[in-house]
Design an enzyme around this catalytic site. Structure first.
Site, PDB file in Angstrom:
ATOM      1  N   CYS A   1       0.876  -1.164   0.000  1.00 30.43           N
ATOM      2  CA  CYS A   1       0.000   0.000   0.000  1.00 30.43           C
ATOM      3  C   CYS A   1       0.914   1.215   0.000  1.00 30.43           C
ATOM      4  CB  CYS A   1      -0.923   0.014   1.220  1.00 30.43           C
ATOM      5  SG  CYS A   1      -1.936   1.510   1.321  1.00 30.43           S
TER       6      CYS A   1
ATOM      7  N   GLU B   1      -4.271   1.440  -6.018  1.00 28.60           N
ATOM      8  CA  GLU B   1      -3.385   0.401  -6.537  1.00 28.60           C
ATOM      9  C   GLU B   1      -3.316   0.560  -8.053  1.00 28.60           C
ATOM     10  OE1 GLU B   1      -1.302  -1.301  -5.181  1.00 28.60           O
ATOM     11  OE2 GLU B   1      -1.931  -1.632  -3.112  1.00 28.60           O
TER      12      GLU B   1
END
Length: 226
Positions: free
Chosen positions: A2, A105
């Protein structure tokens, strides 16, 4: 992994969601938080009440030589967080929650990497499982509070884009995670699992999010078709 997320919920929404009202001076909304930034977090308080705090994103263990250590510790893998020297002490007693309104993402495509924004379907705040540390600069004496986001295997939705995702905890799990006296490692480890994909929504967004200096609400909007 992340490496980019957003924190933009209003202070009153965060205080209600986390059941904490301590008069904290909340930072302005952020839509493109990158490693090395200051991030909002919630940690267990000394008197049993959690409190909000600002952390440098990139955990710096107390024994690190310098703050550059944090560049490689923005994430901690759920499978090894209890064993890795960088994280194991914090996992025992310095756990925190990191509020988020979604994370980004990237998916590889023939035209380059396409970013996606992932958030909860009901648009409530997320609570990433995190760790925090206190590090003192030996030269200046400055005390730096830092943190990391714990990541786990992606669920079926996020796996279409990336193989890892943040651990997202629910309100019923907050007390156990934040309790600094909780030492039952198997119980804590059991919380580090992917969230039910039915709770998430995902959509492509503008590639401008790839540049950390771009910072505005339009970054989270669905990419226009065509």
């Amino acid at each position: 992994m992340c490496g980019r997320f957003a924190q933009f919920s209003l202070p009153e929404a965060l205080e209600a969601y986390f059941d904490v009202a301590d008069g904290y001076d909340f930072p302005p909304p952020r839509y493109n938080i990158a490693p090395g930034s200051q991030i909002l977090a919630l940690r267990g308080g000394t008197h049993g009440r959690p409190n909000f705090v600002s952390l440098h994103w990139g955990l710096i263990p107390s024994w690190a030589k310098d703050r550059k250590f944090g560049y490689r510790t923005i994430n901690a893998r759920a499978e090894t967080v209890a064993e890795k020297p960088s994280f194991r002490d914090a996992f025992k007693s310095r756990r925190c929650l990191i509020p988020a309104d979604g994370f980004y993402e990237w998916k590889a495509t023939p035209d380059g990497k396409q970013p996606y924004f992932i958030r909860l379907k009901d648009q409530s705040p997320m609570a990433f499982a995190g760790l925090w540390e206190s590090w003192t600069d030996r030269e200046t004496g400055e005390v730096v509070l830092s943190g990391t986001i714990i990541v786990t295997q992606a669920n079926d939705l996020v796996r279409q884009i990336h193989d890892r995702m943040p651990v997202i905890l629910g309100p019923g799990e907050f007390p156990a995670w934040l309790d600094p006296s909780a030492k039952a490692e198997p119980r804590l480890q059991g919380l580090l699992r992917p969230i039910d994909p039915a709770q998430l929504v995902i959509h492509p967004v503008d590639r401008r999010v790839g540049k950390p200096t771009n910072e505005d609400p339009s970054l989270i909007l669905p990419l226009a078709a065509g």
